[in-house]
Motif scaffolding. Structure first.
Motif, PDB file in Angstrom:
ATOM      1  N   THR A 136     -56.375 -28.940  28.344  1.00  0.00           N
ATOM      2  CA  THR A 136     -56.601 -28.861  26.899  1.00  0.00           C
ATOM      3  C   THR A 136     -56.925 -27.423  26.495  1.00  0.00           C
ATOM      4  O   THR A 136     -57.735 -26.756  27.139  1.00  0.00           O
ATOM      5  CB  THR A 136     -57.779 -29.768  26.493  1.00  0.00           C
ATOM      6  OG1 THR A 136     -57.537 -31.092  26.979  1.00  0.00           O
ATOM      7  CG2 THR A 136     -57.956 -29.799  24.986  1.00  0.00           C
ATOM      8  N   SER A 137     -56.277 -26.961  25.424  1.00  0.00           N
ATOM      9  CA  SER A 137     -56.557 -25.620  24.912  1.00  0.00           C
ATOM     10  C   SER A 137     -56.709 -25.642  23.406  1.00  0.00           C
ATOM     11  O   SER A 137     -56.109 -26.466  22.713  1.00  0.00           O
ATOM     12  CB  SER A 137     -55.433 -24.652  25.298  1.00  0.00           C
ATOM     13  OG  SER A 137     -55.417 -24.444  26.696  1.00  0.00           O
ATOM     14  N   TYR A 138     -57.519 -24.716  22.922  1.00  0.00           N
ATOM     15  CA  TYR A 138     -57.835 -24.627  21.491  1.00  0.00           C
ATOM     16  C   TYR A 138     -57.662 -23.192  21.019  1.00  0.00           C
ATOM     17  O   TYR A 138     -58.132 -22.248  21.670  1.00  0.00           O
ATOM     18  CB  TYR A 138     -59.278 -25.069  21.259  1.00  0.00           C
ATOM     19  CG  TYR A 138     -59.846 -24.752  19.892  1.00  0.00           C
ATOM     20  CD1 TYR A 138     -59.673 -25.628  18.825  1.00  0.00           C
ATOM     21  CD2 TYR A 138     -60.586 -23.590  19.669  1.00  0.00           C
ATOM     22  CE1 TYR A 138     -60.220 -25.351  17.568  1.00  0.00           C
ATOM     23  CE2 TYR A 138     -61.135 -23.303  18.433  1.00  0.00           C
ATOM     24  CZ  TYR A 138     -60.951 -24.185  17.382  1.00  0.00           C
ATOM     25  OH  TYR A 138     -61.488 -23.903  16.156  1.00  0.00           O
ATOM     26  N   ILE A 139     -56.954 -23.025  19.893  1.00  0.00           N
ATOM     27  CA  ILE A 139     -56.846 -21.722  19.238  1.00  0.00           C
ATOM     28  C   ILE A 139     -57.241 -21.871  17.776  1.00  0.00           C
ATOM     29  O   ILE A 139     -56.808 -22.806  17.097  1.00  0.00           O
ATOM     30  CB  ILE A 139     -55.411 -21.146  19.336  1.00  0.00           C
ATOM     31  CG1 ILE A 139     -55.164 -20.526  20.718  1.00  0.00           C
ATOM     32  CG2 ILE A 139     -55.184 -20.070  18.269  1.00  0.00           C
ATOM     33  CD1 ILE A 139     -53.792 -19.913  20.879  1.00  0.00           C
ATOM     34  N   ALA A 229     -52.770 -23.813  27.768  1.00  0.00           N
ATOM     35  CA  ALA A 229     -52.959 -22.525  27.100  1.00  0.00           C
ATOM     36  C   ALA A 229     -51.605 -21.883  26.797  1.00  0.00           C
ATOM     37  O   ALA A 229     -51.407 -21.298  25.719  1.00  0.00           O
ATOM     38  CB  ALA A 229     -53.809 -21.590  27.960  1.00  0.00           C
ATOM     39  N   SER A 230     -50.671 -21.992  27.731  1.00  0.00           N
ATOM     40  CA  SER A 230     -49.339 -21.429  27.489  1.00  0.00           C
ATOM     41  C   SER A 230     -48.612 -22.204  26.406  1.00  0.00           C
ATOM     42  O   SER A 230     -47.889 -21.636  25.591  1.00  0.00           O
ATOM     43  CB  SER A 230     -48.519 -21.418  28.788  1.00  0.00           C
ATOM     44  OG  SER A 230     -48.232 -22.726  29.229  1.00  0.00           O
ATOM     45  N   VAL A 231     -48.810 -23.518  26.380  1.00  0.00           N
ATOM     46  CA  VAL A 231     -48.186 -24.348  25.346  1.00  0.00           C
ATOM     47  C   VAL A 231     -48.661 -23.925  23.958  1.00  0.00           C
ATOM     48  O   VAL A 231     -47.857 -23.701  23.047  1.00  0.00           O
ATOM     49  CB  VAL A 231     -48.494 -25.848  25.572  1.00  0.00           C
ATOM     50  CG1 VAL A 231     -48.080 -26.669  24.346  1.00  0.00           C
ATOM     51  CG2 VAL A 231     -47.768 -26.359  26.802  1.00  0.00           C
ATOM     52  N   ILE A 232     -49.967 -23.808  23.789  1.00  0.00           N
ATOM     53  CA  ILE A 232     -50.493 -23.525  22.452  1.00  0.00           C
ATOM     54  C   ILE A 232     -50.164 -22.110  22.010  1.00  0.00           C
ATOM     55  O   ILE A 232     -49.882 -21.860  20.829  1.00  0.00           O
ATOM     56  CB  ILE A 232     -52.025 -23.791  22.393  1.00  0.00           C
ATOM     57  CG1 ILE A 232     -52.463 -24.049  20.957  1.00  0.00           C
ATOM     58  CG2 ILE A 232     -52.817 -22.667  22.999  1.00  0.00           C
ATOM     59  CD1 ILE A 232     -51.849 -25.267  20.338  1.00  0.00           C
ATOM     60  N   LEU A 233     -50.159 -21.152  22.945  1.00  0.00           N
ATOM     61  CA  LEU A 233     -49.784 -19.789  22.565  1.00  0.00           C
ATOM     62  C   LEU A 233     -48.311 -19.740  22.172  1.00  0.00           C
ATOM     63  O   LEU A 233     -47.946 -19.104  21.180  1.00  0.00           O
ATOM     64  CB  LEU A 233     -50.060 -18.811  23.707  1.00  0.00           C
ATOM     65  CG  LEU A 233     -49.736 -17.352  23.362  1.00  0.00           C
ATOM     66  CD1 LEU A 233     -50.660 -16.842  22.262  1.00  0.00           C
ATOM     67  CD2 LEU A 233     -49.836 -16.457  24.593  1.00  0.00           C
ATOM     68  N   ASN A 234     -47.463 -20.413  22.939  1.00  0.00           N
ATOM     69  CA  ASN A 234     -46.044 -20.461  22.606  1.00  0.00           C
ATOM     70  C   ASN A 234     -45.831 -21.093  21.232  1.00  0.00           C
ATOM     71  O   ASN A 234     -44.996 -20.644  20.438  1.00  0.00           O
ATOM     72  CB  ASN A 234     -45.285 -21.251  23.681  1.00  0.00           C
ATOM     73  CG  ASN A 234     -43.780 -21.114  23.551  1.00  0.00           C
ATOM     74  OD1 ASN A 234     -43.267 -20.175  22.943  1.00  0.00           O
ATOM     75  ND2 ASN A 234     -43.062 -22.053  24.127  1.00  0.00           N
ATOM     76  N   VAL A 236     -47.983 -21.217  18.604  1.00  0.00           N
ATOM     77  CA  VAL A 236     -48.385 -20.376  17.470  1.00  0.00           C
ATOM     78  C   VAL A 236     -47.489 -19.150  17.342  1.00  0.00           C
ATOM     79  O   VAL A 236     -47.230 -18.675  16.225  1.00  0.00           O
ATOM     80  CB  VAL A 236     -49.882 -19.970  17.557  1.00  0.00           C
ATOM     81  CG1 VAL A 236     -50.773 -21.200  17.481  1.00  0.00           C
ATOM     82  CG2 VAL A 236     -50.190 -19.138  18.793  1.00  0.00           C
ATOM     83  N   LYS A 237     -46.975 -18.634  18.450  1.00  0.00           N
ATOM     84  CA  LYS A 237     -46.036 -17.517  18.379  1.00  0.00           C
ATOM     85  C   LYS A 237     -44.727 -17.955  17.719  1.00  0.00           C
ATOM     86  O   LYS A 237     -44.129 -17.218  16.933  1.00  0.00           O
ATOM     87  CB  LYS A 237     -45.749 -16.964  19.778  1.00  0.00           C
ATOM     88  CG  LYS A 237     -46.868 -16.108  20.363  1.00  0.00           C
ATOM     89  CD  LYS A 237     -46.636 -15.800  21.831  1.00  0.00           C
ATOM     90  CE  LYS A 237     -45.442 -14.898  22.042  1.00  0.00           C
ATOM     91  NZ  LYS A 237     -45.708 -13.499  21.644  1.00  0.00           N
ATOM     92  N   THR A 238     -44.275 -19.166  18.044  1.00  0.00           N
ATOM     93  CA  THR A 238     -43.026 -19.679  17.492  1.00  0.00           C
ATOM     94  C   THR A 238     -43.143 -19.955  16.000  1.00  0.00           C
ATOM     95  O   THR A 238     -42.227 -19.668  15.225  1.00  0.00           O
ATOM     96  CB  THR A 238     -42.598 -20.969  18.220  1.00  0.00           C
ATOM     97  OG1 THR A 238     -42.416 -20.683  19.612  1.00  0.00           O
ATOM     98  CG2 THR A 238     -41.307 -21.529  17.660  1.00  0.00           C
ATOM     99  N   THR A 239     -44.273 -20.504  15.582  1.00  0.00           N
ATOM    100  CA  THR A 239     -44.436 -20.851  14.166  1.00  0.00           C
ATOM    101  C   THR A 239     -44.804 -19.646  13.303  1.00  0.00           C
ATOM    102  O   THR A 239     -44.272 -19.478  12.204  1.00  0.00           O
ATOM    103  CB  THR A 239     -45.498 -21.946  13.986  1.00  0.00           C
ATOM    104  OG1 THR A 239     -46.742 -21.515  14.576  1.00  0.00           O
ATOM    105  CG2 THR A 239     -45.054 -23.249  14.627  1.00  0.00           C
ATOM    106  N   GLN A 240     -45.696 -18.798  13.788  1.00  0.00           N
ATOM    107  CA  GLN A 240     -46.183 -17.696  12.947  1.00  0.00           C
ATOM    108  C   GLN A 240     -45.281 -16.477  12.980  1.00  0.00           C
ATOM    109  O   GLN A 240     -45.397 -15.592  12.135  1.00  0.00           O
ATOM    110  CB  GLN A 240     -47.606 -17.312  13.361  1.00  0.00           C
ATOM    111  CG  GLN A 240     -48.595 -18.464  13.307  1.00  0.00           C
ATOM    112  CD  GLN A 240     -48.550 -19.214  11.991  1.00  0.00           C
ATOM    113  OE1 GLN A 240     -48.895 -18.665  10.942  1.00  0.00           O
ATOM    114  NE2 GLN A 240     -48.116 -20.472  12.018  1.00  0.00           N
TER     115      GLN A 240
END
Length: 259
Positions: A136-139, A229-234, A236-240
């Motif tokens: 689980t990861s949170y940003i 963590a890699s999922v959530i960073l990917n 937010v990078k893809t959407t933003q």
């Protein structure tokens, strides 16, 4: 297939086809316009007038619009209701364009990634399940906080209660019904399997310009935590896209030391 469309509507359709699950805000001069079903949803949720636009000799489509200069409040309202909004901008000066003005989506705003309005509590979580364990990861894009850990289901529920994210990202087809049942205010986003490939950890390392996850103070025991963590960073990078704000390197979350 609709024929004899105006160039503008043909362009809109081509862009919308890439963002089928979003409300597409299409920049047209001083307004963001919504068309077709998006217009019906937008007019209803924003309490604005639904009009029509002629797209061919014999056909009109639903249309509504919001002023570009005051769009933030409208976008905030849509996002707070769980909608994902794709911002389609003009990429050249209309007076200089030869033919139809070039446009494209510059950012996708989701319930957990909208950081422009300080009044809206935000945050997005990703979850990767393996057996009875949950990476689980949170940003939080408004603060740059980035945490990851591995939990049992009970620990995951406690984590979600503590951070109260607006959005949770999971793999499409996996059963996370317990989240829907226990957290009515969390919007669940299902992503294709490609977002969950273990090799995506390379994206994490490249983004923070490090060669190994030891640079985050982690070791081999933490590899599973880094998957989410890699999922959530990917995500937010893809959407933003180019609007991604500063994000701190991931930290291991421990409830006994988190303040």
């Amino acid at each position: 297939m609709e024929e004899n469309l105006t160039p503008m509507v043909a362009q809109y359709n081509a862009i919308k086809n890439q963002y089928k699950d979003c409300l597409l805000l299409y920049r047209l001069g001083d307004f963001y316009e919504l068309f077709y079903e998006d217009a019906i949803v937008g007019a209803r949720e924003l309490n604005i007038v639904l009009t029509k636009k002629k797209i061919s000799k014999d056909k009109d489509i639903p249309m509504c619009g919001i002023p570009y200069h005051s769009s933030e409040s409208y976008i905030a309202k849509l996002v707070s209701k769980g909608y994902t909004v794709a911002i389609c901008e003009q990429l050249e000066d209309a007076s200089q364009a030869k033919g139809i003005v070039r446009r494209d989506v510059i950012r996708v705003i989701t319930p957990g990634t909208y950081f422009d309005n300080e009044k809206l509590k935000t945050g997005v979580v990703s979850i990767v399940k393996k057996g009875e364990s949950f990476s689980t990861s949170y940003i939080n894009l408004s603060t740059g906080e980035f945490y990851c850990s591995v939990f049992s289901q009970e620990g995951l529920i406690s984590f979600l209660n503590k951070f109260s994210p607006k959005e949770v990202v999971v793999e499409k087809g996996k059963d996370f019904s317990f989240i829907r049942q226990q957290f009515k205010s969390i919007f669940l986003t299902e992503l294709d399997k490609q977002f969950f490939e273990e090799s995506k950890i390379d994206i994490l390392l490249k983004h923070f310009n490090v060669s190994h996850y030891r640079a985050f103070g982690m070791d081999q025991r933490d590899e599973f935590a880094l998957q989410s963590a890699s999922v959530i960073l990917n995500y937010v990078k893809t959407t933003q896209k180019n609007f991604l704000p500063f994000v701190s390197p991931p930290k291991l979350y421990r409830e006994d030391i988190y303040i």
